[in-house]
Write an enzyme that holds these catalytic residues in place. Structure first.
Site, PDB file in Angstrom:
ATOM      1  N   ASP A 222      84.953 -76.209 112.830  1.00  0.00           N
ATOM      2  CA  ASP A 222      85.709 -76.189 114.093  1.00  0.00           C
ATOM      3  C   ASP A 222      86.646 -77.384 114.234  1.00  0.00           C
ATOM      4  O   ASP A 222      86.292 -78.511 113.900  1.00  0.00           O
ATOM      5  CB  ASP A 222      84.739 -76.181 115.279  1.00  0.00           C
ATOM      6  CG  ASP A 222      84.041 -74.843 115.419  1.00  0.00           C
ATOM      7  OD1 ASP A 222      84.149 -74.016 114.499  1.00  0.00           O
ATOM      8  OD2 ASP A 222      83.387 -74.639 116.452  1.00  0.00           O
TER       9      ASP A 222
ATOM     10  N   ASP B 297      82.080 -64.026 114.070  1.00  0.00           N
ATOM     11  CA  ASP B 297      81.535 -65.343 113.722  1.00  0.00           C
ATOM     12  C   ASP B 297      80.368 -65.248 112.722  1.00  0.00           C
ATOM     13  O   ASP B 297      80.047 -64.161 112.231  1.00  0.00           O
ATOM     14  CB  ASP B 297      81.116 -66.032 115.033  1.00  0.00           C
ATOM     15  CG  ASP B 297      81.484 -67.500 115.052  1.00  0.00           C
ATOM     16  OD1 ASP B 297      81.470 -68.127 113.988  1.00  0.00           O
ATOM     17  OD2 ASP B 297      81.762 -68.018 116.155  1.00  0.00           O
TER      18      ASP B 297
HETATM   19  C1  GAL Z   1      82.052 -71.224 116.309  1.00  0.00           C
HETATM   20  C2  GAL Z   1      83.502 -70.886 115.988  1.00  0.00           C
HETATM   21  C3  GAL Z   1      84.334 -71.316 117.175  1.00  0.00           C
HETATM   22  C4  GAL Z   1      83.849 -70.590 118.423  1.00  0.00           C
HETATM   23  C5  GAL Z   1      82.371 -70.828 118.638  1.00  0.00           C
HETATM   24  C6  GAL Z   1      81.807 -69.989 119.776  1.00  0.00           C
HETATM   25  O1  GAL Z   1      81.253 -70.824 115.251  1.00  0.00           O
HETATM   26  O2  GAL Z   1      83.892 -71.552 114.819  1.00  0.00           O
HETATM   27  O3  GAL Z   1      85.706 -71.053 116.913  1.00  0.00           O
HETATM   28  O4  GAL Z   1      84.133 -69.224 118.292  1.00  0.00           O
HETATM   29  O5  GAL Z   1      81.632 -70.538 117.477  1.00  0.00           O
HETATM   30  O6  GAL Z   1      80.465 -70.235 120.001  1.00  0.00           O
END
Ligand code: GAL
Length: 386
Positions: free
Chosen positions: A186, A129
């Site tokens: 997301d 991430d």
């Molecule tokens: C976001 C990511 C999501 C999930 C989340 C977890 O940045 O895009 O898919 O992994 O973090 O905190």
């Protein structure tokens, strides 16, 4: 060891969309059981991925990540062994910054030790991430670091980058060794979110391909608003099964990895039918991995119907007609000329409907169909002499 990671878009299940922080060993083992029992594995789904919130808040005295003993009492190696015993692969999650998005320890300046830890645990896939990235360091460099660490950790670990399409990721991501990369923010379990994410990647398809796939985010198919995260659940209403069918078709046509996000222990028949449509999955998994292009269909209901075309390895074409409009029954039509077929050549297309699972006829010069609001038509078109 066999390499070839990411030769086709990865397929699997990820804990985040439905369960977010609320994950544990039992849930993940049940997901693995269900992946096999439901028939998902036979359709090509293979990765069971744990997302954020799996570790303790502190590293151990050797600077290593530690699984939360309450959530994962037997540790990650045990879970990996169980998942492998089912013939599946095990995915985990970390982040290129100092902390994960949910504020757990992440891999910045620990890239090599973490890659080795994941390898020791038997991990096959790492989602990586972009939160808490220190200022002044290009993200590109952070993905190159983890890419190098993973490629030399002694185990084949698929690298799933997740920087949400930021910092012109398309121009450098292949250099990092990542096999897939998130290109969007997301997803939410809503029709608007599905449409916005898909449209944001129209025209980008030539920037992905074998060994490095454009990930439009995990599927919301079958969630029906069931997430313990209000943002993802978007009010708890979810989508209709028709909208989920269109969502799945878009992701498949656009070569996105197919990572299921619903609770696979309680799928409805409609959800199973969508996620296990082998004709649509075959388009997504076509060995050549060519991107779909968008035919200019403006003029048809003010451009509400979009047509995607994807050349397939055996000479066929996948053709998707998507009605993004709210109006009941939009007519969609396009001349084969636009795909490269002049009528003077003497050929037409035999069309196989991938949702009805039947051949619907042979067409010369043009194809016309009515597509209901939020619905789609996915065809496999074979060139035939008229
Ligand atoms: C976001 C990511 C999501 C999930 C989340 C977890 O940045 O895009 O898919 O992994 O973090 O905190």
């Amino acid at each position: 060891m066999p390499k070839n990671l990411g030769r086709t878009p990865p397929m699997g299940w990820n804990s985040w969309n439905t369960f977010t922080w609320n994950i544990n060993e039992e849930l993940v083992m049940q997901a693995a059981d269900e992946m096999v029992a439901s028939g998902l594995k036979d359709c090509g789904y293979e990765y069971i991925v744990i997302d954020d919130c799996w570790s303790k808040k502190e590293r151990d005295e050797n600077g290593r990540l530690v699984a939360d003993p309450e959530k994962f009492p037997h540790g990650m190696k045990y879970l990996a062994d169980y998942i492998h015993s089912k013939g599946l692969k095990f995915g985990m999650y970390s982040c290129s910054g100092t902390h994960t998005c949910a504020a757990y320890p992440a891999s910045f300046e620990h890239e090599f030790v973490d890659a080795n830890t994941f390898a020791e645990w038997g991990v096959d896939f790492l989602k990586y991430d972009y939160c808490f990235k220190p200022k002044g360091i290009p993200g590109e460099l952070l993905y190159k670091r983890m890419g190098m660490a993973l490629r030399n950790c002694g185990r084949d670990i698929l690298f799933s980058a997740c920087n949400w399409g930021q910092d012109d990721v398309y121009s450098w991501i292949k250099e990092t060794g990542a096999q897939m990369f998130r290109s969007t923010g997301d997803i939410q379990d809503s029709w608007n979110s599905i449409v916005n994410l898909a449209k944001s990647q129209f025209g980008r398809q030539s920037q992905q391909g074998v060994y490095c796939w454009n990930d439009i985010d995990m599927l919301v198919v079958g969630m029906h608003g069931g997430s313990n995260n209000d943002f993802i659940g978007d009010g708890g209403f979810g989508c209709t099964d028709t909208e989920y069918k269109t969502h799945f078709s878009l992701w498949a046509m656009m070569n996105s990895p197919l990572m299921i996000g619903c609770d696979i222990r309680s799928m409805t028949d409609a959800t199973k039918e969508i996620l296990m449509n082998k004709d649509v999955i075959a388009i997504n998994q076509d060995p050549e991995g060519r991107g779909a292009y968008v035919l200019d269909s403006s003029g048809w209901d003010n451009g509400q119907v979009k047509i995607l075309i994807k050349p397939l390895e055996n000479g066929d074409y996948a053709i998707g007609l998507f009605n993004f409009g709210d109006k009941f029954g939009s007519r969609a039509s396009f001349p084969f000329w636009d795909m490269g077929l002049p009528s003077s050549a003497g050929y037409g297309f035999e069309m196989y409907d991938c949702w009805k699972h039947e051949t619907i006829g042979t067409f010369a010069e043009r194809f016309t169909a009515d597509v209901e609001a939020h619905d789609c038509l996915i065809m496999r078109a074979k060139l035939v002499k008229l």
